[in-house]
Design an enzyme around this catalytic site. Structure first.
Site, PDB file in Angstrom:
ATOM      1  N   CYS A 115      87.411  61.424 -20.046  1.00 22.92           N
ATOM      2  CA  CYS A 115      87.100  62.667 -19.318  1.00 22.92           C
ATOM      3  C   CYS A 115      88.354  63.468 -18.964  1.00 22.92           C
ATOM      4  CB  CYS A 115      86.301  62.356 -18.055  1.00 22.92           C
ATOM      5  SG  CYS A 115      84.740  61.552 -18.423  1.00 22.92           S
ATOM      6  N   HIS A 252      86.952  68.747 -13.767  1.00 21.40           N
ATOM      7  CA  HIS A 252      86.078  68.023 -14.689  1.00 21.40           C
ATOM      8  C   HIS A 252      84.736  67.823 -13.985  1.00 21.40           C
ATOM      9  CE1 HIS A 252      84.153  65.081 -17.056  1.00 21.40           C
ATOM     10  NE2 HIS A 252      84.370  64.096 -16.213  1.00 21.40           N
ATOM     11  N   ASN A 282      77.768  65.601 -17.401  1.00 22.42           N
ATOM     12  CA  ASN A 282      79.179  65.287 -17.644  1.00 22.42           C
ATOM     13  C   ASN A 282      79.418  65.303 -19.156  1.00 22.42           C
ATOM     14  OD1 ASN A 282      81.652  64.065 -18.032  1.00 22.42           O
ATOM     15  ND2 ASN A 282      81.321  62.431 -16.544  1.00 22.42           N
TER      16      ASN A 282
HETATM   17  N1  ACO Z   1      67.447  56.498 -11.276  1.00 23.71           N
HETATM   18  C1  ACO Z   1      66.951  55.775 -10.273  1.00 23.71           C
HETATM   19  N2  ACO Z   1      67.596  54.733  -9.731  1.00 23.71           N
HETATM   20  C2  ACO Z   1      68.778  54.411 -10.239  1.00 23.71           C
HETATM   21  C3  ACO Z   1      69.374  55.116 -11.287  1.00 23.71           C
HETATM   22  C4  ACO Z   1      68.640  56.193 -11.815  1.00 23.71           C
HETATM   23  N3  ACO Z   1      69.121  56.961 -12.828  1.00 23.71           N
HETATM   24  N4  ACO Z   1      70.553  54.576 -11.576  1.00 23.71           N
HETATM   25  C5  ACO Z   1      70.744  53.555 -10.734  1.00 23.71           C
HETATM   26  N5  ACO Z   1      69.661  53.450  -9.925  1.00 23.71           N
HETATM   27  C6  ACO Z   1      69.412  52.487  -8.855  1.00 23.71           C
HETATM   28  C7  ACO Z   1      70.190  51.200  -9.036  1.00 23.71           C
HETATM   29  O1  ACO Z   1      69.510  50.319  -9.902  1.00 23.71           O
HETATM   30  C8  ACO Z   1      70.240  50.705  -7.635  1.00 23.71           C
HETATM   31  O2  ACO Z   1      68.999  50.101  -7.339  1.00 23.71           O
HETATM   32  P1  ACO Z   1      68.918  48.757  -6.431  1.00 23.71           P
HETATM   33  O3  ACO Z   1      69.484  49.182  -5.096  1.00 23.71           O
HETATM   34  O4  ACO Z   1      67.462  48.467  -6.424  1.00 23.71           O
HETATM   35  O5  ACO Z   1      69.766  47.762  -7.131  1.00 23.71           O
HETATM   36  C9  ACO Z   1      70.352  51.959  -6.789  1.00 23.71           C
HETATM   37  O6  ACO Z   1      69.880  53.033  -7.631  1.00 23.71           O
HETATM   38  C10 ACO Z   1      71.745  52.252  -6.331  1.00 23.71           C
HETATM   39  O7  ACO Z   1      72.625  52.117  -7.465  1.00 23.71           O
HETATM   40  P2  ACO Z   1      74.121  52.489  -7.382  1.00 23.71           P
HETATM   41  O8  ACO Z   1      74.737  52.367  -8.741  1.00 23.71           O
HETATM   42  O9  ACO Z   1      74.753  51.703  -6.271  1.00 23.71           O
HETATM   43  O10 ACO Z   1      74.004  54.016  -6.979  1.00 23.71           O
HETATM   44  P3  ACO Z   1      75.069  54.973  -6.398  1.00 23.71           P
HETATM   45  O11 ACO Z   1      74.632  55.513  -5.111  1.00 23.71           O
HETATM   46  O12 ACO Z   1      76.459  54.394  -6.482  1.00 23.71           O
HETATM   47  O13 ACO Z   1      75.002  56.180  -7.438  1.00 23.71           O
HETATM   48  C11 ACO Z   1      76.195  57.012  -9.361  1.00 23.71           C
HETATM   49  C12 ACO Z   1      75.257  55.940  -8.806  1.00 23.71           C
HETATM   50  C13 ACO Z   1      75.490  58.345  -9.276  1.00 23.71           C
HETATM   51  C14 ACO Z   1      76.500  56.668 -10.800  1.00 23.71           C
HETATM   52  C15 ACO Z   1      77.477  57.017  -8.493  1.00 23.71           C
HETATM   53  O14 ACO Z   1      78.009  55.742  -8.377  1.00 23.71           O
HETATM   54  C16 ACO Z   1      78.507  57.918  -9.078  1.00 23.71           C
HETATM   55  O15 ACO Z   1      78.363  59.119  -9.110  1.00 23.71           O
HETATM   56  N6  ACO Z   1      79.634  57.365  -9.544  1.00 23.71           N
HETATM   57  C17 ACO Z   1      80.649  58.126 -10.212  1.00 23.71           C
HETATM   58  C18 ACO Z   1      80.445  57.888 -11.643  1.00 23.71           C
HETATM   59  C19 ACO Z   1      80.778  59.076 -12.511  1.00 23.71           C
HETATM   60  O16 ACO Z   1      80.741  60.221 -12.148  1.00 23.71           O
HETATM   61  N7  ACO Z   1      81.120  58.729 -13.728  1.00 23.71           N
HETATM   62  C20 ACO Z   1      81.404  59.703 -14.706  1.00 23.71           C
HETATM   63  C21 ACO Z   1      82.507  59.269 -15.573  1.00 23.71           C
HETATM   64  S1  ACO Z   1      83.966  59.115 -14.667  1.00 23.71           S
HETATM   65  C22 ACO Z   1      84.405  60.629 -14.320  1.00 23.71           C
HETATM   66  O17 ACO Z   1      84.114  61.507 -15.063  1.00 23.71           O
HETATM   67  C23 ACO Z   1      85.141  60.857 -13.064  1.00 23.71           C
END
Ligand code: ACO
Length: 325
Positions: A115, A252, A282
């Site tokens: 990214c 980004h 993204n």
């Molecule tokens: N829909 C519904 N539920 C979901 C989904 C989905 N798409 N994805 C995960 N869940 C569930 C999980 O299974 C989990 O369930 P559980 O509690 O029953 O186990 C729950 O939601 C929480 O999961 P987490 O992964 O802890 O969710 P979080 O609040 O951390 O959000 C997210 C996830 C949105 C990916 C967040 O961590 C995030 O934004 N991280 C940054 C990642 C990113 O932007 N990456 C891009 C590449 S890196 C960059 O470009 C900077």
């Protein structure tokens, strides 16, 4: 005495026709529009057609950037393509774009910083142009991340989209003060200790396959705001500029919460953020040039504006570039 400076002469972008909404995704994996929108700010993303490759997306964006700059392809002597989804393992996809543009001189190569790829590619082009080794560069970010997504993994497949953006950057004699147009400062960073937080589980040397994207979203999120704001502060310090002087913040587009958190941490007004993650998802290395192009074409970014770009991605890699438009 004046020195060479890298000036952005034009920009262009391309998004594949097919749009995949959160609602569409909820029919593929166990997710909802509400979950995706609340956690990421994403409402939809574009997906490349089966016969559309990274080079095809990048080529359209490059042609549009050249047209916008009113510069013929024959003037380009450097092509740097930022991508983690090349058409093939080799040759570099940049050479395919070079051939399609009818360019047979100069150099063309890919940069792989996930990214952060566009920021890495722009900073690299800036060095080549300032050194006088090349005169006119096409810097492209193009991705088909849909091809490396595990469409059964709701934790990752909802986040990404396909697209491309490009800028034409040329070396010009210009003064060295921040008031002069062009790239003012850039800073690139990486720390491979975090390479298992966001990666693809395949590759030519390990599995002889392309693999699928794997991510520890919480860990990425935890590091993102502090690493990004740190590199922005370093870049502003090199330039001798304050955050209040920034006209437009073109980050980004990973996640709206990361963008808002970074702006808050560095003390930037939310209305200065260019946001496209809602419509594009993204798009990795393509997200910054796509957002730039949209904000330039709709009249937000104007000549003389101070524009800050930043990114963080797998590796981790991260970086920032400060430009006087
Ligand atoms: N829909 C519904 N539920 C979901 C989904 C989905 N798409 N994805 C995960 N869940 C569930 C999980 O299974 C989990 O369930 P559980 O509690 O029953 O186990 C729950 O939601 C929480 O999961 P987490 O992964 O802890 O969710 P979080 O609040 O951390 O959000 C997210 C996830 C949105 C990916 C967040 O961590 C995030 O934004 N991280 C940054 C990642 C990113 O932007 N990456 C891009 C590449 S890196 C960059 O470009 C900077």
């Amino acid at each position: 005495m004046s020195k060479l400076r890298s000036v952005i002469k034009g920009c262009g972008s391309y998004l594949p026709e097919k749009v995949l909404t959160n609602h569409d995704l909820s029919k593929i994996v166990d997710t909802s529009d509400e979950w995706i929108s609340e956690r990421t700010g994403i409402h939809q993303r574009h997906i490349a057609a089966d016969d559309e490759y990274t080079s095809d997306l990048g080529l359209v964006a490059a042609r549009r950037a050249l047209e916008d700059a009113d510069i013929p392809a024959s003037d380009v002597d450097l092509i740097i393509l930022a991508t983690s989804t090349p058409d093939q393992t080799f040759p570099a996809t940049a050479t395919t774009i070079q051939a399609e543009l009818g360019i047979h001189e100069g150099a063309a190569f890919d940069v792989q910083a996930v990214c952060s790829g566009f920021v890495y590619a722009l900073a690299t082009a800036d060095s080549f142009l300032k050194s006088g080794q090349h005169k006119c560069a096409l810097v492209i970010g193009s991705e088909t991340f849909s091809r490396i997504l595990d469409w059964t993994d709701r934790g990752t497949c909802v986040l990404f989209g396909d697209g491309a953006g490009a800028v034409v950057v040329c070396a010009e004699e210009a003064g060295e003060t921040p008031d002069n147009e062009g790239i003012i400062a850039s800073r690139l960073r990486s720390d491979g200790r975090y390479r298992d937080k966001l990666y693809v589980d395949g590759g030519p040397s390990t599995t002889q396959s392309a693999g699928y994207l794997r991510m520890n979203g919480r860990e990425v999120f935890r590091h993102a705001v502090s690493k990004i704001s740190g590199v922005i502060e370093e870049t502003l310090e090199i330039a001798g500029l304050d955050v209040e002087e920034i006209d437009w913040f073109v980050p980004h587009q990973a996640n709206k919460r990361i963008l808002d958190g970074t702006a808050r941490k560095i003390g930037l007004l939310p209305e200065k953020i260019v946001i496209t993650v809602d419509k594009h998802g993204n798009t990795s290395a393509a997200s910054i040039p796509l957002a730039l192009d949209i904000a330039v074409k709709d009249g937000r970014i104007k000549k003389g504006d101070l524009v800050l770009m930043e990114a963080m991605g797998g590796g981790f890699t991260w970086g920032a570039v400060l430009v006087r438009w």
